[in-house]
Design an enzyme around this catalytic site. Structure first.
Site, short mmCIF file in Angstrom:
data_model
loop_
_atom_site.label_atom_id
_atom_site.label_comp_id
_atom_site.label_asym_id
_atom_site.label_seq_id
_atom_site.Cartn_x
_atom_site.Cartn_y
_atom_site.Cartn_z
CG HIS A 263 -17.63 5.21 -64.66
ND1 HIS A 263 -17.44 6.22 -64.52
CD2 HIS A 263 -18.40 4.80 -63.93
CE1 HIS A 263 -17.96 6.62 -63.22
NE2 HIS A 263 -18.40 5.66 -62.90
CD GLU B 149 -32.11 5.77 -67.92
OE1 GLU B 149 -32.17 6.25 -66.98
OE2 GLU B 149 -31.08 6.11 -68.86
CG MET C 252 -32.79 9.92 -63.10
SD MET C 252 -33.73 9.28 -61.61
CE MET C 252 -33.55 10.72 -60.54
CG HIS D 82 -26.10 -0.15 -58.89
ND1 HIS D 82 -25.91 -1.04 -58.03
CD2 HIS D 82 -25.37 0.37 -59.34
CE1 HIS D 82 -24.55 -0.97 -57.85
NE2 HIS D 82 -23.89 -0.07 -58.96
CG HIS E 120 -18.17 1.28 -64.96
ND1 HIS E 120 -19.28 1.53 -65.59
CD2 HIS E 120 -18.61 1.04 -63.62
CE1 HIS E 120 -20.33 1.67 -64.79
NE2 HIS E 120 -19.84 1.11 -63.58
CG ASN E 121 -15.94 -0.25 -60.36
OD1 ASN E 121 -15.74 0.94 -61.04
ND2 ASN E 121 -16.60 0.01 -59.15
CE LYS F 152 -32.98 5.59 -56.81
NZ LYS F 152 -31.95 4.77 -56.40
CG HIS G 230 -24.87 1.34 -63.39
ND1 HIS G 230 -24.72 2.28 -62.48
CD2 HIS G 230 -23.51 0.74 -63.10
CE1 HIS G 230 -23.66 2.39 -61.83
NE2 HIS G 230 -22.84 1.45 -62.29
CB SER H 161 -26.71 6.71 -71.22
OG SER H 161 -27.15 6.57 -69.82
#
Lengths: 138, 485
Positions: free
Chosen positions: B408, B209, B386, B206, B334-335, B484, B239, B390
């Site tokens: 994802h 960014e 990272m 997670h 995405h879940n 992070k 995320h 993306s």
């Protein structure tokens, strides 16, 4: 008694193998492995505060699963990490007094949060010693 | 442990099939989306796991694995399975412990030149403002009763508190609120675990960014312009999911399903992480409701984080977030399992679509798209490592082949232990700073585990999704700053 982390099982997650001469020792090894996946040095945790656990379950496997699930619960709900384990298991009933302290990023070198215990390949067996295999979702 | 690597049938350059004959009990074949490079590097457990998924009652067409797929347990990560609602099951393992783990993207009107001089202050301040890592609580004070309302209201609750803008809800999947979430279906244990965690990032993969739109990385100029993306712009992506609350909901129901599955419903499975109950059963419906509570917790969580991000930008750049143009592009999960209508062999069926580390990719005009993107197709947010970048993609009509589902992320290829042996967190942080990526973290060990080299090549993953026709490229975003968790 002890534990070691195992590589190459679930690549995004953490898995470990643990053992103990007695079931109580095995549970303690598993508790330490779970905590050690979140904190680099267990010695950095002081046993300042006590938490009492009582768990009754259907079988030994489920008892271990629920014990580890409770450790994860206390990490989120009370921000507790544990160092000392006094465990008594009688049949499918566990009573425990755990000693630990609140998470302190200045004092505890943290690694990764454990989200849950997985049932995938989860195993508790009595061989020469008591042994367990556990995958943690992180 | 040894698994048989199956004989893969090549369907196209990007689609591979494992036939039903591979394993007893498979109801449908498995299909893996991968270039020849990606399929060669796929870890063996994926084949075993995706074919286990193919045995679940009610599964339609195929058990799918997306191009970023890697082994998990139960379902692989990147796994997708659509079950008929009348004869099929719902499985918490097909959704994951981190229910509605997802991505959110906010744009700005700032350019790289505006942000570069303040980057270190900005990232440091975001690190202070948005709690991340283990054992952190958020600024929201909710007792159990208040939290039980929040999990029914989702992001709407947060916006009503002043954490974000009404417009944010218009560009969030389900408009930020899953209807039919009944708080009575979640345990007190789950509530206690999660009630102090609203507005927290979590740890592991997670992150939050700061990203740069390099001119050469805009793939679809028309869509990019329409979504408010321009050359050299600064974008914020993060995320995270439903935190301890969602993890406990999943754990509670996994165990409930294990206790009733065989005795009450005569369902046999090949892995306890595939514990299932009929979708149309008391247990199935209770989990579906509890899952929606966790979906709402994650929406409320990400909505609250957006508020903190805007406050931080405002503080650093001395302007209101409105003046900084900090509108949301989208928020995707995405879940999650989603009730959807799809054509199966010419017949329209209602399906419960399980996506675990896979993103919905609805085409233009799809009924589940929010109004803003009805003409464009679903914006899909792909969170990379990272180091490597993306993507934003868009849903396309040819995505019907995967029930409108795509990747994802970039997908892990190296275990956490191996990553820690390969990289050291402090050195990695220094190396990345030399390459123009400033990282702030509470855990150097955790940082090493997330090194870019532990992941697949994201460009290859996205090329596969694009070439296979399950989504199309809009823009690649490269990191310049990262908090992070």
């Amino acid at each position: 008694m002890g534990y070691r982390f195992v590589d190459g099982v679930a690549i995004a997650d953490v898995s470990f193998q643990a053992d103990g001469e007695t079931l109580e020792e095995l549970f303690e090894s598993c508790g330490k492995a779970l905590t050690n996946s979140m904190v680099t040095r267990l010695e950095s945790i002081d046993a300042e505060k006590e938490i009492k656990l009582e768990i009754e379950s259907d079988n030994t496997e489920k008892l271990l699963y629920e014990f580890l699930d409770d450790l994860i619960f206390y990490k989120d709900a009370e921000l507790m990490l544990f160092r000392k384990y006094e465990i008594k298991i009688d049949g499918n009933k566990l009573t425990a007094t755990l000693g630990g302290e609140k998470i302190n990023p200045q004092k505890h070198e943290l690694i990764i949060d454990v989200k849950a215990v997985s049932w995938h390949m989860f195993r508790v067996e009595k061989k020469e010693k008591w042994e367990a295999f556990v995958i943690l979702d992180v | 442990m040894e698994f048989n690597r199956p004989d893969l049938k090549r369907i196209t350059d990007y689609v591979w099939e494992i036939p039903k004959s591979y394993k007893e009990g498979m109801l449908v074949p498995a299909r893996i989306y991968a270039s020849s490079g990606l399929i060669g590097k796929l870890d063996d457990h994926v084949f075993d796991q995706i074919t286990n998924v193919a045995t679940l009652p009610g599964i339609q067409k195929y058990a799918f694995c997306m191009p970023d797929g890697h082994s998990g347990y139960g379902f692989p990560i990147g796994g997708m399975a659509a079950m008929d609602v009348n004869e099929g099951v719902i499985s918490p393992g097909g959704i994951g412990f981190d229910i509605n783990c997802g991505m959110r993207v906010i744009k700005t009107n700032l350019t790289i030149d505006d942000v570069q001089p303040r980057l270190i202050d900005l990232v440091n301040r975001l690190f202070e403002k948005v709690p991340s890592g283990i054992g952190r609580t958020g600024f929201v004070k909710a007792d159990a009763a208040a939290f039980r309302r929040i999990i029914e209201e989702g992001a709407e609750w947060a916006v009503n508190q002043g954490f974000g803008w009404k417009d944010d809800l218009e560009v969030t999947e389900l408009n930020g609120r899953a209807e039919g979430a009944d708080n009575k279906t979640v345990s007190d244990k789950a509530v206690k675990r999660g009630k102090d965690q609203i507005g927290t990032l979590g740890s592991g993969n997670h992150y939050l960014e700061i990203q740069h739109v390099r001119p050469e990385n805009i793939a679809d100029e028309q869509l990019a312009r329409k979504w408010g993306i321009f050359e050299n712009q600064i974008i914020v992506m993060f995320h995270c999911g439903s935190r301890g609350f969602g993890h406990q909901v999943a754990t509670d129901y996994l165990n409930l399903f294990l206790s009733v599955m065989e005795s009450k419903y005569k369902i046999k499975i090949l892995d306890r992480e595939l514990a299932s109950a009929p979708f149309n059963s008391k247990e199935g419906q209770d989990y579906y409701s509890a899952m929606k509570c966790a979906v709402n917790m994650a929406f409320a969580n990400r909505q609250t984080i957006v508020h903190l991000v805007r406050e931080t930008f405002s503080e650093i750049f001395g302007q209101d977030a409105e003046d900084l143009g900090m509108k949301q592009i989208y928020d995707v999960s995405h879940n999650r399992a989603s009730l959807e209508k799809h054509k199966v062999d010419g017949e329209t069926k209602e399906l419960i679509v399980h996506r675990k580390g896979a993103t919905a990719a609805y085409p233009p005009g799809h009924e589940l798209l929010v109004n803003r993107y009805k003409d464009d197709g679903q914006p899909i947010i792909i969170g990379g490592s990272m180091e490597t970048g993306s993507y934003l993609l868009a849903g396309v009509e040819s995505g019907s082949q995967t029930f409108y589902t795509t990747a994802h992320g970039s997908g892990r290829t190296m275990s956490r232990t191996a990553a820690k042996q390969t990289w050291k967190g402090e050195q990695l942080q220094k190396d990345l700073q030399k390459r123009g990526i400033y990282i702030k973290t509470g855990s150097f060990a955790g940082l090493a585990e997330e090194a870019g080299g532990a992941y697949k090549d994201i460009d290859e993953v996205i090329d596969t999704a694009h070439q296979a026709g399950i989504s199309k490229k809009v823009v690649k975003l490269v990191p310049i700053g990262n908090v992070k968790g």
